[in-house]
Design a protein around this motif. Sequence first.
Motif, PDB file in Angstrom:
ATOM      1  N   SER A 227       0.816  -1.213   0.000  1.00  0.00           N
ATOM      2  CA  SER A 227       0.000   0.000   0.000  1.00  0.00           C
ATOM      3  C   SER A 227       0.852   1.267   0.000  1.00  0.00           C
ATOM      4  CB  SER A 227      -0.919   0.002   1.229  1.00  0.00           C
ATOM      5  OG  SER A 227      -1.851  -1.057   1.170  1.00  0.00           O
ATOM      6  N   THR A 228       2.064   1.169   0.527  1.00  0.00           N
ATOM      7  CA  THR A 228       2.972   2.318   0.517  1.00  0.00           C
ATOM      8  C   THR A 228       3.206   2.811  -0.908  1.00  0.00           C
ATOM      9  OG1 THR A 228       4.091   1.512   2.499  1.00  0.00           O
ATOM     10  CG2 THR A 228       5.275   3.137   1.174  1.00  0.00           C
ATOM     11  N   PHE A 229       3.440   1.895  -1.816  1.00  0.00           N
ATOM     12  CA  PHE A 229       3.694   2.269  -3.208  1.00  0.00           C
ATOM     13  C   PHE A 229       2.404   2.707  -3.901  1.00  0.00           C
ATOM     14  CE2 PHE A 229       6.929  -0.841  -1.943  1.00  0.00           C
ATOM     15  CZ  PHE A 229       8.071  -0.083  -2.143  1.00  0.00           C
ATOM     16  N   LEU A 230       1.287   2.095  -3.529  1.00  0.00           N
ATOM     17  CA  LEU A 230       0.004   2.513  -4.103  1.00  0.00           C
ATOM     18  C   LEU A 230      -0.321   3.953  -3.721  1.00  0.00           C
ATOM     19  CD1 LEU A 230      -2.751   1.755  -5.502  1.00  0.00           C
ATOM     20  CD2 LEU A 230      -3.580   1.309  -3.167  1.00  0.00           C
ATOM     21  N   ILE A 231      -0.212   4.283  -2.437  1.00  0.00           N
ATOM     22  CA  ILE A 231      -0.532   5.633  -1.977  1.00  0.00           C
ATOM     23  C   ILE A 231       0.450   6.647  -2.544  1.00  0.00           C
ATOM     24  CG2 ILE A 231      -0.740   7.107   0.064  1.00  0.00           C
ATOM     25  CD1 ILE A 231      -3.030   5.138  -0.355  1.00  0.00           C
ATOM     26  N   THR A 232       1.714   6.249  -2.693  1.00  0.00           N
ATOM     27  CA  THR A 232       2.700   7.134  -3.322  1.00  0.00           C
ATOM     28  C   THR A 232       2.285   7.471  -4.748  1.00  0.00           C
ATOM     29  OG1 THR A 232       4.512   6.232  -1.977  1.00  0.00           O
ATOM     30  CG2 THR A 232       5.119   7.380  -4.004  1.00  0.00           C
ATOM     31  N   MET A 497      -9.646   6.589  -0.935  1.00  0.00           N
ATOM     32  CA  MET A 497     -10.712   5.699  -0.481  1.00  0.00           C
ATOM     33  C   MET A 497     -11.082   4.698  -1.572  1.00  0.00           C
ATOM     34  SD  MET A 497     -13.028   4.877   1.891  1.00  0.00           S
ATOM     35  CE  MET A 497     -13.360   6.257   3.013  1.00  0.00           C
ATOM     36  N   LEU A 498     -11.301   5.197  -2.786  1.00  0.00           N
ATOM     37  CA  LEU A 498     -11.697   4.313  -3.888  1.00  0.00           C
ATOM     38  C   LEU A 498     -10.548   3.407  -4.328  1.00  0.00           C
ATOM     39  CD1 LEU A 498     -13.774   6.821  -6.062  1.00  0.00           C
ATOM     40  CD2 LEU A 498     -14.642   5.056  -4.528  1.00  0.00           C
ATOM     41  N   GLY A 499      -9.374   4.002  -4.546  1.00  0.00           N
ATOM     42  CA  GLY A 499      -8.236   3.224  -5.042  1.00  0.00           C
ATOM     43  C   GLY A 499      -7.747   2.194  -4.057  1.00  0.00           C
ATOM     44  N   TRP A 500      -7.667   2.569  -2.780  1.00  0.00           N
ATOM     45  CA  TRP A 500      -7.160   1.658  -1.750  1.00  0.00           C
ATOM     46  C   TRP A 500      -8.156   0.529  -1.487  1.00  0.00           C
ATOM     47  CZ3 TRP A 500      -4.627   4.074   3.273  1.00  0.00           C
ATOM     48  CH2 TRP A 500      -3.668   3.172   3.769  1.00  0.00           C
ATOM     49  N   SER A 501      -9.457   0.864  -1.491  1.00  0.00           N
ATOM     50  CA  SER A 501     -10.487  -0.168  -1.293  1.00  0.00           C
ATOM     51  C   SER A 501     -10.462  -1.176  -2.439  1.00  0.00           C
ATOM     52  CB  SER A 501     -11.870   0.480  -1.193  1.00  0.00           C
ATOM     53  OG  SER A 501     -11.961   1.354  -0.093  1.00  0.00           O
ATOM     54  N   LEU A 502     -10.338  -0.675  -3.665  1.00  0.00           N
ATOM     55  CA  LEU A 502     -10.268  -1.576  -4.820  1.00  0.00           C
ATOM     56  C   LEU A 502      -9.022  -2.444  -4.748  1.00  0.00           C
ATOM     57  CD1 LEU A 502     -11.372  -2.521  -7.549  1.00  0.00           C
ATOM     58  CD2 LEU A 502     -10.128  -0.621  -8.625  1.00  0.00           C
ATOM     59  N   PHE A 503      -7.906  -1.850  -4.344  1.00  0.00           N
ATOM     60  CA  PHE A 503      -6.653  -2.597  -4.183  1.00  0.00           C
ATOM     61  C   PHE A 503      -6.818  -3.696  -3.139  1.00  0.00           C
ATOM     62  CE2 PHE A 503      -2.256  -2.853  -2.336  1.00  0.00           C
ATOM     63  CZ  PHE A 503      -1.642  -3.401  -3.456  1.00  0.00           C
TER      64      PHE A 503
END
Length: 525
Positions: A227-232, A497-503
């Motif tokens: 998730s660190t790389f996703l949020i980045t 919210m949308l991207g992290w939930s989908l991930f």
Amino acid sequence: MTNPENSHSKPGTQSGLFSRFLNGVEFLGNLLPHPITLFAILTLTVIVASGIASYFGLSVSDPRTEGATIEVFSLLSAEGLAIIVTGLVPNFTGFAPLGTVLVALLGVGIAERAGLLSAAMRGMVMSASPRMVTVIIVFSGIISNTASELGYVVMIPLAAMIFKSLGRHPLAGLAAAFAGVSGGYSANLLIGTVDPLLSGITESAAQMIDPDYVVGPEVNWFFMMASTFLITLLGTVVTERVVEPQLGKWDPSEGDESVQEDDTSQYQLTADEKRGLKNAGIAVLVLSAVLALTIVPESGILRHPDTGAVAGSPFLKGIVAFIFICFAIPGYVFGRTVGKMKTDRDVIHAMSESMSTMGMYIVLVFFAAQFVAFFKVTNFGTVTAVMGAEVLQSIGMTGPMLFFAFILVCGFINLMLGSASAQWAVTAPIFVPMLMLVGYAPETIQAAYRIGDSTTNLITPMMSYFGLIMATAARYKKDLGIGTLVATMLPYSIVFMLGWSLFFFLWVFVIGLPVGPGAATYYTP
């Protein structure tokens, strides 16, 4: 080129659109007492409600034993009073997050007081190329969560100054850092102090259904690392494609006089700090090699003594001890190099200072521990979980889509109750047993909670550092209000919210990866 006048009117316009939302959040948030008072009230409520519920014979069928029932136990009885007065101290000292968090913070305190964490973050950001500066700022903000105040006190002001020095809008830099520090609060490459804090609460809640269930600090590590790389990535895209174009070109006349004195040179690493980082890096490599020898070989002494596996091994069970060591030793090496830690007294002083900041947390834990313990002993947790699970099953809401609703609920509660530990201590005893009864493991439930808890940090005035962010932002836009800041940060909150939930959905339910070492996705009694 965007017209400066128009660009500056947009946040104000959005501020108007969200004014009712913000007023509602502030109104509801102000209705809530201090988290410590809240837990004291909830504890008293559980005591009184248990007497009422027991009097009326509230009970549910026990899903664990056919034909058995679970009744609410009254704490207003003679036996209940005895449990209250004899349990206050054991409830407090036995509360799982207390010892683990304090031990971890002893090590983090050495690294923080020595200046290692600050130097590492500053070195990373100051050495970034103009093209990569947004990526590095968001990434560094996420990593800074290892030391709670570092990101807010150092990263956010520094990011605004760097963007200003590059001719970019300083509020865009502030927003990027804020997004990483606060919106990516739960994500990190390392297991930090938030992990044992949350896992301890989750374990206590899970044991309402399964008394032997254990939740370690490492159970979300894989997912939070990714998730660190996703949020980045998401934070960088929102900054450069949405927020910065919206803000337009910055006019220095909009800021106060102090911005003319901004000087990033104060954040430059000294020669001693550079040498200290090198020595600390060597210490980290040596520690990593030693730990690898104990866990990587099949005959590693810290593997499970019976199965030889990593799951359930002393290494994972003792992960808090390794957090302490892996921060304390490099921290001391850095402090010794830069001259901040010359004797054992300096190390002791650093640990003492770290503990001195935990007074509020310890008081909070005392009342939270009573609430969780009484909620468990009265059987309210189990009764609520069974009733909630029955409702979910009756409406057919038991599939993976359930987690999207759960994440939204956690995000909404976070708008009014900004403390991650306080919110989870209130909600975990309800949601963890409930979702376990519909088939999901506590580790997965906790990972979903962390998404909701992080993503709305950016848009709630109830967040503890929101005032500090406002003060920093006001240096660059004198008439900036809460609405303007929230409107600026709202795109991050929505996308996260949308991207992290989908991930999360793809990671857990499509690919089928565990959220952490040995973590289960589904719960089987």
